[in-house]
Design an enzyme around this catalytic site. Structure first.
Site, PDB file in Angstrom:
ATOM      1  N   GLY A 139      25.584  11.698 -29.582  1.00  0.00           N
ATOM      2  CA  GLY A 139      25.104  12.065 -28.312  1.00  0.00           C
ATOM      3  C   GLY A 139      25.413  11.406 -26.753  1.00  0.00           C
ATOM      4  N   ALA A 140      25.698   9.979 -27.113  1.00  0.00           N
ATOM      5  CA  ALA A 140      26.210   9.469 -25.733  1.00  0.00           C
ATOM      6  C   ALA A 140      27.473   9.862 -25.573  1.00  0.00           C
ATOM      7  CB  ALA A 140      26.074   7.928 -26.215  1.00  0.00           C
TER       8      ALA A 140
ATOM      9  N   GLY B 239       0.918  -1.059  -0.001  1.00  0.00           N
ATOM     10  CA  GLY B 239      -0.096  -0.037   0.071  1.00  0.00           C
ATOM     11  C   GLY B 239       0.699   1.315  -0.010  1.00  0.00           C
ATOM     12  N   GLY B 240       0.409   2.396   0.481  1.00  0.00           N
ATOM     13  CA  GLY B 240       0.979   3.429   0.429  1.00  0.00           C
ATOM     14  C   GLY B 240       2.379   3.482   1.175  1.00  0.00           C
TER      15      GLY B 240
END
Ligand code: HXC
Length: 507
Positions: free
Chosen positions: A403-404, A168-169
């Site tokens: 770009g790498a 859960g939370g």
């Protein structure tokens, strides 16, 4: 009754938590108790407990008849190899370690002290979640812990050990800490459990499949490591702790070291194979650089095309990010960018210098990457490197394309030292692809000839070195010595980014 004896009796009672039967049940699941875990985590005899007698205040559902001392969580501080740490350890034997208003307050108290005194927090989670009898008061308790996780983030290191249920939370407290470790087959984390999944999505899945250690270390990357049992997880947490500074104003710890700074590793001269498409194990380079060959890997089972973890150089902690040519040829993709970006940001937040080892042919192409948002995820790593002001040293071993090349701690992102091995190929793209574009429509023979020309001209580190993007082309065998000297020269580095409230990293 003797008042001292009464105290002893009360303490003994509190130490028993939910009682012998529930302790036996805990052991029968292969789990240690909250106190046994603290004993193994901390230096012997160093634990100072707080709030041993705190009890819940709930009066609904007949709860006032059972008010166990400690209220399901053991809190306090102690030391790991002599360095201070705050700890909370949920006691599953007391109402399933569920979080009441007072249970939450105990955790908040030690988190406040940790921030005030500049020491890390280690949380041991083993809990059935919100104390159902307390309703919204329990949710409020979680909320107060969450707020402290956020406030403490980047101030003191926070480590979560998941050693039982965390559902859960409740998962969102560990989620906001720096490192999460799980124990195989006895811990799980999910926002909604198997029953809800079955009702809503018709999926039939076990708790282990949905949120066990294997799922979170291999698939979701929620967890940073998984261990065989509680004992191993606690021992490895001690090992990680030794790499970390106590807070963001502290320096990373320096330990005595027994390795030669000038150690020459002749074998590195032949690490990179002659054929540029043949993989090799980048981990070998990390182990040969590190003091005593000690590498503490983070997220070893996820996005294996990039390696992240801690080593020491001259006894001082250094974070390492390295492309791994053995997996996906070392390409960057969504998962590896996210993994490395978070690691670089942790290092920068806590003044841990970053060593980057580069062999990257580019970003992984394809629809699944583009639809998955590789633009934004790749940008995270670019951004993380560019905003990091810690000492940054980069070594290119082979490919650094496109770009790498820029992303992987290039000179353009203000790396301090950029080294390249003679085997480096720093180019806008691979020779064949580049030639096919430049000489589009030419015969295959012509393309082959031009490719060879392109390789001879560009597939080396010297074009970049001529422009000053590479500070020095170094001998592979002397890599350890060169980077130790580089980091040593950067010990008093000071740079600042312009004032801003906070950045807006692409999420
Ligand atoms: C009160 C709880 C409890 C809880 C367990 N117990 N969870 N008491 N509140 N949330 C008690 C049990 O009654 C039992 O008491 C003891 O702890 C041990 O539990 P068992 O069920 O016997 O253990 P086990 O079979 O190992 O099962 C563990 C479990 C199960 C899977 C965690 O207990 C369970 O499903 N609990 C409820 C989980 C839940 O729904 N939690 C609320 C989720 S909502 P006795 O006296 O018999 O020993 C949530 C929101 C957080 O957490 C939001 C934050 C913002």
């Amino acid at each position: 009754m003797d008042i001292l004896q009464e105290l002893e009796d009360r303490r003994a009672d509190a130490r028993l938590g939910g009682g012998e039967k529930r302790i036996a049940a805990q052991h029968s699941k292969g789990k240690l108790t909250a106190r046994e875990r603290i004993d193994l985590l901390l230096d012997e005899g160093s634990f100072e407990e707080f709030d041993m007698f705190v009890a819940h205040r709930c009066t609904d559902f007949g709860m006032d008849k059972d008010r166990p001392a400690g209220d399901g969580v053991v809190t306090g501080w102690g030391t790991i190899n002599g360095r201070m740490v705050y700890v909370f350890s949920q006691d599953f034997t007391v109402m399933g370690g569920s979080v009441s208003e007072t249970h939450g307050k105990k955790i908040c108290k030690i988190m406040d002290l940790a921030m005030q005194n500049g020491a890390p927090v280690i949380g041991i989670n083993d809990s059935g979640g919100a104390r159902i009898q307390e309703g919204v008061a329990s949710l409020a308790a979680y909320g107060d812990v969450f707020q402290r996780n956020i406030t403490a983030s980047g101030v003191v290191p926070q480590i979560s050990l998941i050693m039982g249920p965390c559902a859960g939370g409740a998962v969102y407290s560990p989620a906001m800490t720096d490192f999460i470790f799980m124990v195989k087959d006895s811990s799980y984390m999910f926002v909604t459990g198997p029953d809800v999944a079955k009702t809503v999505t018709n999926e039939i899945v076990t708790a282990e499949e949905l949120g066990g250690a294997s799922t979170h270390t291999r698939k979701s990357s929620v967890a940073d490591g998984a261990f065989e049992n509680d004992v191993e997880a606690l021992a490895e947490t001690r090992r990680l702790f030794d790499f970390l500074p106590l807070n963001n104003r502290d320096q990373p710890p320096v330990r005595p070291f027994f390795d030669d700074v000038n150690r020459i590793e002749e074998s590195l001269d032949t690490l990179v194979p002659a054929n540029p498409n043949t993989p090799y194990d980048m981990k070998e380079l990390i182990l040969k650089i590190a003091d005593e060959g000690d590498f503490y890997e983070i997220q070893a089972e996820f996005a294996k095309n990039i390696l992240t973890g801690f080593i020491r150089l001259e006894g001082a902690t250094v974070g390492v990010v390295a492309n791994q040519p053995m997996v996906l040829a070392g390409c960057l993709d969504i998962d590896s960018s996210r993994k490395a970006a978070r690691f670089v940001r942790f290092c920068d937040a806590f003044e841990i210098p970053v060593l980057t080892l580069v062999d990257v042919p580019g970003f992984l192409p394809g629809t699944s990457q583009e639809y998955g948002g590789v633009i934004k995820h790749g940008a995270k790593l670019l951004y993380a490197y560019g905003e990091a002001t810690v000492p940054k040293v980069t070594v290119i071993t082979r490919k650094a394309y496109g770009g790498a090349y820029v992303v992987m701690a290039s000179k353009h992102l203000q790396a301090d030292f950029n080294y390249a091995w003679p085997t480096s190929e720093i180019a806008v793209m691979g020779a064949k692809g580049a030639t096919e574009i430049i000489h589009r429509g030419k015969s295959p023979e012509e393309i082959a000839a031009r490719t060879a020309e392109y390789e001879a001209r560009f597939a080396n580190p010297f074009v970049a070195a001529e422009k000053g993007f590479i500070d020095e082309v170094i001998m592979p065998h002397s890599t350890r010595k060169r980077i130790c000297r580089a980091f040593a020269s950067l010990r008093s580095k000071k740079t600042q980014m312009p004032w801003k409230k906070h950045d807006n990293i692409p999420l």
